[in-house]
Design an enzyme around this catalytic site. Structure first.
Site, PDB file in Angstrom:
ATOM      1  N   TYR A 178      -0.884   7.995   2.440  1.00 18.40           N
ATOM      2  CA  TYR A 178      -1.569   7.361   1.316  1.00 18.40           C
ATOM      3  C   TYR A 178      -1.673   5.863   1.553  1.00 18.40           C
ATOM      4  O   TYR A 178      -0.764   5.243   2.137  1.00 18.40           O
ATOM      5  CB  TYR A 178      -0.792   7.576   0.017  1.00 18.40           C
ATOM      6  CG  TYR A 178      -0.891   8.955  -0.579  1.00 18.40           C
ATOM      7  CD1 TYR A 178      -1.859   9.252  -1.536  1.00 18.40           C
ATOM      8  CD2 TYR A 178      -0.015   9.960  -0.203  1.00 18.40           C
ATOM      9  CE1 TYR A 178      -1.945  10.509  -2.112  1.00 18.40           C
ATOM     10  CE2 TYR A 178      -0.091  11.226  -0.772  1.00 18.40           C
ATOM     11  CZ  TYR A 178      -1.058  11.491  -1.725  1.00 18.40           C
ATOM     12  OH  TYR A 178      -1.134  12.734  -2.284  1.00 18.40           O
ATOM     13  N   ARG A 182       4.345  18.630   1.361  1.00 16.12           N
ATOM     14  CA  ARG A 182       3.287  18.944   0.393  1.00 16.12           C
ATOM     15  C   ARG A 182       2.106  19.603   1.105  1.00 16.12           C
ATOM     16  O   ARG A 182       1.676  19.127   2.156  1.00 16.12           O
ATOM     17  CB  ARG A 182       2.758  17.672  -0.290  1.00 16.12           C
ATOM     18  CG  ARG A 182       3.665  16.934  -1.251  1.00 16.12           C
ATOM     19  CD  ARG A 182       4.167  17.694  -2.461  1.00 16.12           C
ATOM     20  NE  ARG A 182       3.337  18.724  -3.052  1.00 16.12           N
ATOM     21  CZ  ARG A 182       2.329  18.535  -3.897  1.00 16.12           C
ATOM     22  NH1 ARG A 182       1.981  17.321  -4.271  1.00 16.12           N
ATOM     23  NH2 ARG A 182       1.650  19.542  -4.410  1.00 16.12           N
ATOM     24  N   HIS A 206      -5.871  14.885  -5.618  1.00 17.92           N
ATOM     25  CA  HIS A 206      -5.559  14.665  -7.037  1.00 17.92           C
ATOM     26  C   HIS A 206      -6.864  14.445  -7.813  1.00 17.92           C
ATOM     27  O   HIS A 206      -7.726  13.694  -7.356  1.00 17.92           O
ATOM     28  CB  HIS A 206      -4.698  13.418  -7.213  1.00 17.92           C
ATOM     29  CG  HIS A 206      -3.340  13.507  -6.584  1.00 17.92           C
ATOM     30  ND1 HIS A 206      -2.220  13.889  -7.279  1.00 17.92           N
ATOM     31  CD2 HIS A 206      -2.915  13.255  -5.321  1.00 17.92           C
ATOM     32  CE1 HIS A 206      -1.163  13.862  -6.483  1.00 17.92           C
ATOM     33  NE2 HIS A 206      -1.554  13.486  -5.283  1.00 17.92           N
ATOM     34  N   HIS A 224      -3.799  18.451  -0.412  1.00 12.46           N
ATOM     35  CA  HIS A 224      -4.280  18.461  -1.792  1.00 12.46           C
ATOM     36  C   HIS A 224      -5.032  17.188  -2.130  1.00 12.46           C
ATOM     37  O   HIS A 224      -4.815  16.143  -1.522  1.00 12.46           O
ATOM     38  CB  HIS A 224      -3.114  18.641  -2.777  1.00 12.46           C
ATOM     39  CG  HIS A 224      -2.132  17.506  -2.751  1.00 12.46           C
ATOM     40  ND1 HIS A 224      -1.109  17.426  -1.845  1.00 12.46           N
ATOM     41  CD2 HIS A 224      -2.035  16.393  -3.524  1.00 12.46           C
ATOM     42  CE1 HIS A 224      -0.415  16.315  -2.052  1.00 12.46           C
ATOM     43  NE2 HIS A 224      -0.962  15.666  -3.063  1.00 12.46           N
ATOM     44  N   TYR A 255       2.001  16.151   4.129  1.00 11.75           N
ATOM     45  CA  TYR A 255       2.984  15.099   4.394  1.00 11.75           C
ATOM     46  C   TYR A 255       4.349  15.521   3.869  1.00 11.75           C
ATOM     47  O   TYR A 255       4.448  16.319   2.939  1.00 11.75           O
ATOM     48  CB  TYR A 255       2.544  13.763   3.784  1.00 11.75           C
ATOM     49  CG  TYR A 255       2.324  13.795   2.295  1.00 11.75           C
ATOM     50  CD1 TYR A 255       3.380  13.583   1.405  1.00 11.75           C
ATOM     51  CD2 TYR A 255       1.063  14.026   1.774  1.00 11.75           C
ATOM     52  CE1 TYR A 255       3.181  13.612   0.036  1.00 11.75           C
ATOM     53  CE2 TYR A 255       0.854  14.062   0.400  1.00 11.75           C
ATOM     54  CZ  TYR A 255       1.914  13.857  -0.455  1.00 11.75           C
ATOM     55  OH  TYR A 255       1.721  13.893  -1.807  1.00 11.75           O
TER      56      TYR A 255
END
Lengths: 233, 195
Positions: free
Chosen positions: A104, A153, A158, A156, A143
């Site tokens: 991120y 995770r 958000h 995905h 990640y």
């Protein structure tokens, strides 16, 4: 104007969900108090079309500094509707995600994977008159996270939606079909009903796939519907 | 035909560059920010501020709070054109990660009464890592004791928990502030509503 149907708790995870450890100290410990839905809950913000700028819906372009972002280009289509199947027009959809390497842009993310100078990973779009939205992006990478040993995770994206009223506010995550990490992910699994959590998985769509350019995924979103009877106050 | 609701999922720890980018200094615009009412909006201009505490009573530095409120006349700003012409948006969003004490803040006007038998209040949503489903609450105002005592929803809350919903009025050098903390758990746990 009518009020909204109550939240269907069977479709959502509990506040305290032991598999996802952060909920233990952060979820309310007492049941929320039921209140009669009225004017306040029936209203909600409206966003002018100008809230969404030209490149906001294209995450492959809105973070470019010196070239194209790395990774698998995808296009996500979806319809926003309510539980009665009514399409929801002019709904602001905000999105954010990791890059193809699973990193991120957020300053707090210290995962040892590279940032992409050409990918920020955030954007927004609005649904059209038929409730449809779409955005271009790069398929996000998996990640690791600290919930338990070897926790990862699944891929995905958000998504954040206001819906037609403050009561219909929804923040969710879109997953990808066939991801082996889903069956190991407490954030996904803490939605107890397997039928409900299937709704979090997008569908691959060859029809939405753009020839020679981007793989297509369909992710429809269902918000609470309205009560049939008008509100009393 | 009836469809099932899409489940809620956590906002996670990394929402800031998507949802509160300008507040956190990322190169992206914000559609919603802590300014609920601009300087030209009618009404008493106030700031609402507070912290969010977890079950260990530690301040939460990655929560996101949203509020939705009526204007000073008790009307919700549902038309974006009105927002542009009056300076009143009614909607605010603030992360708790940019203040040294992890406070949220909103610059707004004190809302009017939206219906007979109601006290002025602000609708609140709490999001954070560690919440798979957001929680709804309300902020009421301490200097409205008379109206608070008649408010149906506030009076439906057990008496010993009502204080968790009432913001205290403080006169500061820069203006009027209402202060209210959100406690996720513990003796002072905030009352949340199933809206």
């Amino acid at each position: 104007m009518s009020t909204f149907k109550p939240r269907d708790w069977g479709s959502h995870a509990p506040f305290i969900a032991p598999g996802y450890k952060s909920t233990l100290l952060r979820g309310p410990s007492r049941l929320p108090l039921a209140i009669k839905s009225g004017l306040t809950e029936g209203t909600g913000p409206r966003f002018a079309p100008a809230s969404v700028r030209k490149l906001d819906f294209d995450l492959t372009k809105n973070g470019v500094t010196n070239g194209e972002p790395l990774g698998e280009r995808i296009v996500v289509h979806g319809k926003v509707m309510d539980t009665d199947g009514r399409p929801q027009p002019n709904i602001l959809v905000e999105v954010w995600q990791a890059n193809a390497a699973g990193r991120y842009v957020h300053k707090v993310d210290q995962h040892n994977a590279p940032l992409d100078p050409n990918f920020r990973g955030s954007g927004r779009c609005m649904t059209d008159a038929d409730g449809n939205y779409m955005f271009y992006t790069i398929k996000p990478g998996a990640y690791p996270w600290g919930n338990h040993f070897n926790a990862w995770r699944p891929n995905h994206i958000h998504l954040s939606l206001f819906g037609p009223g403050f009561a219909t506010r929804l923040v969710t995550q879109m997953y990808f079909p066939g991801d082996p990490l889903l069956e190991l992910d407490p954030i996904f699994l803490e939605t107890q009903d397997p039928v409900a959590r299937e709704r979090l998985i997008s569908k691959f769509s060859i029809e939405k796939t753009e020839e020679g350019f981007a793989l297509g995924y369909q992710f429809d979103i269902v918000l609470r519907g309205r009560n049939a009877t008008p509100m009393e106050d | 035909m009836s469809y099932g609701e899409t489940p809620s999922q956590t906002v996670g720890p990394y929402f800031a560059y998507g949802l509160t980018a300008q507040q956190y200094g990322y190169d992206f615009t914000d559609v919603v920010d802590p300014v609920v009412a601009g300087p030209d909006a009618d009404g008493e201009h106030i700031r609402i501020t507070g912290q969010v505490f977890d079950g260990n009573n530690d301040p939460v530095n990655d929560a996101m709070i949203e509020i939705w409120q009526a204007d000073a006349n008790g009307t919700y700003a549902e038309n974006p054109v009105d927002v542009a012409s009056t300076g009143f948006r009614g909607l605010g969003r603030c992360g708790t990660g940019t203040d040294a004490q992890n406070r949220f803040y909103f610059d707004t006007v004190k809302p009017g009464v939206v219906a007979d038998g109601a006290a002025p209040f602000v609708n609140v949503i709490v999001f954070m890592r560690g919440m798979l489903v957001h929680a709804f609450t309300r902020f009421y105002f301490a200097d409205e004791a008379e109206l608070n005592a008649r408010d149906d929803i506030l009076q439906s809350v057990p008496a010993d928990r009502r204080d968790t919903l009432i913001a205290k009025r403080v006169e500061t050098r820069t203006g009027v502030e209402y202060r209210i903390d959100i406690h996720m758990q513990g003796d002072a746990e905030t009352v949340f509503f199933d809206v």
